[in-house]
Design an enzyme around this catalytic site. Structure first.
Site, PDB file in Angstrom:
ATOM      1  N   ASP A 198     -52.095  17.055  19.192  1.00  0.00           N
ATOM      2  CA  ASP A 198     -51.598  16.949  17.739  1.00  0.00           C
ATOM      3  C   ASP A 198     -51.354  18.752  17.177  1.00  0.00           C
ATOM      4  OD1 ASP A 198     -54.708  17.292  17.906  1.00  0.00           O
ATOM      5  OD2 ASP A 198     -54.500  18.034  15.978  1.00  0.00           O
ATOM      6  N   PHE A 203     -64.845  10.502  21.252  1.00  0.00           N
ATOM      7  CA  PHE A 203     -63.599  10.733  21.244  1.00  0.00           C
ATOM      8  C   PHE A 203     -62.392   9.810  21.136  1.00  0.00           C
ATOM      9  CE2 PHE A 203     -66.598  14.586  21.039  1.00  0.00           C
ATOM     10  CZ  PHE A 203     -66.617  14.993  19.768  1.00  0.00           C
ATOM     11  N   HIS A 226     -56.677  13.951  17.561  1.00  0.00           N
ATOM     12  CA  HIS A 226     -57.257  15.070  18.030  1.00  0.00           C
ATOM     13  C   HIS A 226     -57.096  14.868  19.423  1.00  0.00           C
ATOM     14  CE1 HIS A 226     -57.635  19.051  16.779  1.00  0.00           C
ATOM     15  NE2 HIS A 226     -59.135  19.210  17.141  1.00  0.00           N
ATOM     16  N   ASN A 251     -61.782  24.158  21.114  1.00  0.00           N
ATOM     17  CA  ASN A 251     -61.875  25.012  20.445  1.00  0.00           C
ATOM     18  C   ASN A 251     -61.888  26.543  21.521  1.00  0.00           C
ATOM     19  OD1 ASN A 251     -61.946  23.956  18.054  1.00  0.00           O
ATOM     20  ND2 ASN A 251     -63.575  25.028  17.699  1.00  0.00           N
ATOM     21  N   ASN A 292     -57.060  25.207  16.672  1.00  0.00           N
ATOM     22  CA  ASN A 292     -57.767  25.484  17.175  1.00  0.00           C
ATOM     23  C   ASN A 292     -58.153  26.198  19.123  1.00  0.00           C
ATOM     24  OD1 ASN A 292     -59.248  26.977  14.991  1.00  0.00           O
ATOM     25  ND2 ASN A 292     -61.099  25.023  14.690  1.00  0.00           N
TER      26      ASN A 292
END
Length: 186
Positions: A91, A14, A19, A66, A112
């Site tokens: 973001d 990631f 994100h 989340n 989320n």
């Protein structure tokens, strides 16, 4: 104490994704302020230090996006802090790449990580810095888009934006967030 929180997802896969722009800001502040992120607790990666006479805690929740609120609420509860003592950086699809929007309250807007934060804090009133990442212009789904990396041109822009976010956070250590909003929005 002020807590600066960057939202993102843990793991090398990631790194550098849209994100994870919140994580990128925390990493930049860690380097700039020489505050190592060396404490793994409260479901996050933390670093504490002093900046301009203010005790600062940098936080990267490691719960995945989340569930970010779990880590944030654990830190606030442990240090007996208020939602007024935090700023959350994340973001935003609804802003063009590189545009910043600072707010003191608001809805999750479909994000989320912010939904989780609101649920765990029990309020929509906390300082936030939304970093525009734009929307997909191709047929990619939103999840695929936010988990994609920036283009080479966007990387240059986002590097500047990470620096500006850091300056906004540093200003917040010395001024009311409303003043910081007026200075850095846009």
């Amino acid at each position: 104490m002020k807590v600066i929180i960057g939202l993102g997802n843990p793991g090398k896969q990631f790194d550098g994704t849209r994100h994870n722009i919140g994580f990128d800001v925390i990493d930049a502040l860690s380097d700039k302020w020489n505050i190592p992120l060396d404490q793994a607790k409260h479901k996050g990666l933390l670093g504490t230090g002093m900046v301009n006479g203010e005790k600062v805690l940098l936080l990267k929740p490691l719960t995945y996006m989340n569930l970010s609120g779990e880590s944030i609420s654990a830190v606030l509860n442990f240090y007996k802090l208020s939602h007024e003592d935090i700023v959350v950086i994340y973001d935003d699809l609804d802003l063009p790449p590189g545009k910043l929007r600072l707010r003191q309250k608001g809805s999750a807007g479909g994000h989320n990580g912010i939904k989780s934060t609101i649920a765990h804090l029990g309020t929509q009133e906390f300082n936030r810095i939304r970093v525009g990442v734009g929307r997909p212009t191709d047929k990619r789904s939103v999840p695929d888009f936010v988990l994609s990396r920036f283009t080479k041109d966007e990387q240059e822009l986002m590097s500047k934006v990470v620096d500006i976010c850091g300056k906004a956070c540093e200003n917040w250590l010395e001024a009311d967030f409303l003043i910081v909003m007026n200075k850095f929005n846009g």
